[in-house]
Design a protein around this motif. Structure first.
Motif, PDB file in Angstrom:
ATOM      1  N   TYR A  15       0.852  -1.201   0.000  1.00  0.00           N
ATOM      2  CA  TYR A  15       0.000   0.000   0.000  1.00  0.00           C
ATOM      3  C   TYR A  15       0.882   1.244   0.000  1.00  0.00           C
ATOM      4  O   TYR A  15       1.839   1.339   0.759  1.00  0.00           O
ATOM      5  CB  TYR A  15      -0.915   0.008   1.231  1.00  0.00           C
TER       6      TYR A  15
ATOM      7  N   VAL B 193       0.911  -2.085   4.894  1.00  0.00           N
ATOM      8  CA  VAL B 193      -0.114  -3.016   4.445  1.00  0.00           C
ATOM      9  C   VAL B 193       0.410  -3.673   3.175  1.00  0.00           C
ATOM     10  O   VAL B 193       0.797  -2.997   2.231  1.00  0.00           O
ATOM     11  CB  VAL B 193      -1.444  -2.286   4.156  1.00  0.00           C
TER      12      VAL B 193
ATOM     13  N   MET C 193      -0.358  -6.733   0.275  1.00  0.00           N
ATOM     14  CA  MET C 193      -1.314  -7.676  -0.295  1.00  0.00           C
ATOM     15  C   MET C 193      -0.565  -8.614  -1.238  1.00  0.00           C
ATOM     16  O   MET C 193       0.154  -8.167  -2.124  1.00  0.00           O
ATOM     17  CB  MET C 193      -2.393  -6.904  -1.079  1.00  0.00           C
TER      18      MET C 193
ATOM     19  N   ILE D 221      -3.587 -10.472   3.036  1.00  0.00           N
ATOM     20  CA  ILE D 221      -3.312  -9.052   3.255  1.00  0.00           C
ATOM     21  C   ILE D 221      -2.706  -8.971   4.644  1.00  0.00           C
ATOM     22  O   ILE D 221      -3.330  -9.382   5.627  1.00  0.00           O
ATOM     23  CB  ILE D 221      -4.575  -8.184   3.149  1.00  0.00           C
TER      24      ILE D 221
ATOM     25  N   ILE E 183     -10.262  -5.954   6.600  1.00  0.00           N
ATOM     26  CA  ILE E 183      -8.810  -6.058   6.781  1.00  0.00           C
ATOM     27  C   ILE E 183      -8.406  -5.783   8.221  1.00  0.00           C
ATOM     28  O   ILE E 183      -7.624  -6.522   8.818  1.00  0.00           O
ATOM     29  CB  ILE E 183      -8.064  -5.090   5.836  1.00  0.00           C
TER      30      ILE E 183
END
Length: 187
Positions: free
Chosen positions: A43, A86, A88, A98, A154
Motif C-alpha cells: 500500500y 499493508v 497484499m 493481506i 482487513i
C-alpha cells in the motif's frame, strides 16, 4: 486601451500538471489479466478516481476530491493503514493474504474484465472494485461504502474505521462518478 494580464508559462505548466494528474485518476477501462495482478503489492497512498473526464469538468469535483483524499489519509493513518504497512499478496491459485499490523488476513480473488473481486472467507464478505494497473502501480477504486467494508474486513476495527472514515459517504454522496481507493506498488 486596456491591458490584459498575460499568463506566465509557469501558470500554464501548473494548470497542465493538475489536469494531467486528475486525468490520471480516471477509473481503469482496460481489461486486467490475472497474471498482471499476481505478486506482492505494498500500500502506498489513498486515491480518488473518476468515471470520466466529464466528471472532472464538473465545478467542484477537484475541490471535493482534494478534501476526500485528505479525509481518507487522516482516517487511514488513525487506523494504522499507512504506506508500506499493508501488504497484499495475490497468488496464482486465486488465494492470497493481506498483511496488516503483523497479522495475515486470508483472501480469495478473481478478475472480471476491469474489476478485481476480493473475498474474505472468515467474515464471508466480498468486495468488487475497479482495478487499474499502470507500470508497477495498482489502483483499486470503489464507492465509499465498499471502501469502508474493505477496511473493516482487513483491520477488524469496525468502530474505529467507521468513526475515522464514515464522513466519506457524506462528502461524496452528491458527486456522481467519483470513487475512492487505494494505490499499491508492486514489490
Amino acid at each position: 486601451l486596456h491591458s490584459f494580464p498575460t499568463r506566465r508559462s509557469s501558470d500554464l505548466e501548473i494548470a497542465g500538471d493538475v489536469a494531467s494528474e486528475l486525468i490520471g485518476n480516471l477509473l481503469g477501462t482496460s481489461k486486467v489479466s490475472d497474471n498482471s495482478l499476481v505478486g506482492t503489492w505494498s500500500y502506498s497512498q489513498p486515491c480518488v478516481a473518476f468515471e470520466s473526464e466529464n466528471v472532472l469538468a464538473t465545478l467542484g469535483s477537484s475541490v471535493v476530491s482534494t478534501k476526500v483524499e485528505k479525509t481518507m489519509q487522516n482516517g487511514l493513518t488513525k487506523i494504522g493503514f499507512t504506506s508500506g504497512k499493508v501488504v497484499m499478496t495475490l497468488k496464482e491459485d486465486k488465494t492470497g493474504t493481506i498483511q496488516f499490523n503483523g497479522k495475515n488476513v486470508n483472501i480469495n480473488w478473481a478478475v472480471d474484465d476491469t474489476n478485481l473481486k476480493l473475498t474474505f472467507p472468515v467474515v464471508n464478505k466480498g468486495i468488487t472494485m475497479n482495478a487499474k494497473r499502470s507500470g508497477s502501480e495498482l489502483q483499486l477504486a470503489m464507492k465509499s461504502d465498499k471502501l469502508l467494508t474493505l477496511l473493516n474486513a482487513i483491520t477488524e476495527k469496525a468502530g474505529t474505521v467507521n468513526s475515522s472514515l464514515g464522513t466519506l459517504n457524506t462528502l461524496t454522496k452528491n458527486v456522481k462518478g467519483m470513487y475512492m481507493g487505494l494505490k499499491f506498488t508492486k514489490k
